[in-house]
Enzyme design. Structure first.
Site, PDB file in Angstrom:
ATOM      1  N   ASP A 100       0.826  -1.195   0.000  1.00  0.00           N
ATOM      2  CA  ASP A 100       0.000   0.000   0.000  1.00  0.00           C
ATOM      3  C   ASP A 100       0.869   1.257   0.000  1.00  0.00           C
ATOM      4  OD1 ASP A 100      -2.760   1.086   0.311  1.00  0.00           O
ATOM      5  OD2 ASP A 100      -1.964   1.872   2.190  1.00  0.00           O
TER       6      ASP A 100
ATOM      7  N   GLU B 219       1.536  -0.418  -5.060  1.00  0.00           N
ATOM      8  CA  GLU B 219       0.612   0.658  -5.398  1.00  0.00           C
ATOM      9  C   GLU B 219       1.441   1.920  -5.615  1.00  0.00           C
ATOM     10  OE1 GLU B 219      -3.298   3.016  -3.687  1.00  0.00           O
ATOM     11  OE2 GLU B 219      -1.763   2.322  -2.294  1.00  0.00           O
TER      12      GLU B 219
END
Length: 371
Positions: free
Chosen positions: A200, A263
């Protein structure tokens, strides 16, 4: 040996919504296990689990209070182990989310950091004095991705950094204790049999804090801001690549090596730098996701994505949906000329999409993606 992820199809699972095994109204790990035959029958090669860790759920589980556990509403570590074993019996890989940019405000480290300004845990986050004669102004003009200042003041007068919600204090990746903690977290889950990690906010871990400096804010969103400022103080810092070279050494020690996908909301020529041979395996191609419904536009983004990936010896990772964007039938049912980025950020999502048109285009996009 060809890496399994190079031509795999991953099905994202948000644990709280897929399937409820015990009737309490919340999806759980056992419910996912019970639906693995369905996912395998779709032709998926693996699942990507969104966060299932203990969390107060201020941001859908991306506010983690314990990186080595399972939220009681979702099950137990034994349930997780059973899920991994059942997936592997069906030749399904299991990738899990890891959230290294921040913790929950309920994490033991942050509770200790708030208890005293002299606590060593305060150095594990980004605490600073405020500006102005009484320190009542934030240390910088940095803005949270969720809106408002990226700083929150605590009772002793200092401010802490949070690039997302105030309940998600940013970690200090300049501290060795933080780096060692995440090496151990990677090993903990790899030892339990996971096949890889989705990282993330992978491009925002490292902040340039000495000295703190204001940003020249650019209207229009993160892409423009990043492109306009290659020396950004907290996005795409060159130092972040050493973190992933370190992780590569940890995960390459397993047989087979654990896969990684980042990401990274960056233009393609900068995104692929995260997938150099000694760093991460993949980075989500969000330019493909945001492409308007136009053949020439798809041709352009596909050609540029292939060329960018070839420069570092990897392959693009095509993305059509995730938890941060509206589903494909809605996105592709919008009138021609709609600014998708602006529409996604708008309240109420005006104009309304044509769902029948969107579903037809979604099937065509699936064919294009798989081809």
């Amino acid at each position: 040996m060809r890496q399994w992820w190079r031509d795999a199809v991953l099905y994202q699972v948000y644990p709280r919504s897929l399937a409820d095994s015990d009737g309490d109204g919340v999806g759980d790990l056992r419910g996912i296990t019970e639906r693995l035959d369905h996912i395998a029958a779709l032709g998926a090669d693996g699942i990507w689990l969104s966060p299932f860790y203990p969390s107060p759920w201020a941001d859908g589980g991306y506010d983690v209070s314990d990186f080595r556990g399972v939220d009681p509403s979702l099950g137990t570590l034994a349930d997780f182990d059973a899920l991994v074993a059942s997936a592997h019996m069906r030749d399904l890989r299991v990738m899990i989310d890891i959230v290294p940019n921040h913790t929950s405000e309920e994490h033991a480290w942050f509770r200790a950091a708030l208890a005293s300004p002299d606590a060593p845990e305060r150095d594990l986050y980004v605490f600073r004095d405020g500006r102005g004669p009484d320190g009542s102004e934030p240390p910088t003009n940095w803005r949270s991705t969720f809106g408002g200042p990226a700083w929150t003041r605590v009772p002793d007068g200092q401010w802490y950094l949070h690039m997302f919600a105030p309940e998600q204090p940013d970690l200090n990746w300049g501290h060795e204790r933080v780096r060692e903690e995440f090496r151990d977290i990677l090993r903990f889950w790899s030892d339990r049999g996971v096949d890889g990690f989705r990282i993330d906010v992978a491009y925002a871990l490292v902040k340039d804090l000495d000295p703190l400096r204001d940003l020249v804010l650019v209207e229009g969103g993160r892409f423009e801001d990043i492109a306009a400022n290659p020396d950004h103080p907290f996005l795409d810092r060159p130092e972040v690549h050493e973190v992933y070279r370190d992780w590569n050494r940890v995960l390459s020690a397993y047989d087979p090596p654990r896969a990684t996908v980042a990401e990274v909301w960056l233009p393609g020529e900068r995104r692929v730098l995260y997938t150099r041979p000694d760093e991460l395996d993949q980075a989500f191609n969000f330019e493909f996701l945001l492409t308007p419904w136009d053949a020439s536009a798809y041709r352009e983004v596909i050609a540029s994505s292939l060329a960018d990936a070839e420069r570092v010896g990897t392959v693009p990772t095509w993305v059509t949906e995730n938890h941060d964007v509206v589903r494909v039938p809605s996105r592709l049912g919008l009138p021609s000329g709609t600014d998708l980025r602006r529409w996604l950020l708008s309240d109420g999502h005006d104009p309304e999409p044509d769902q029948d048109l969107g579903r037809a285009r979604a099937r065509a996009l699936a064919l294009l993606t798989l081809a």
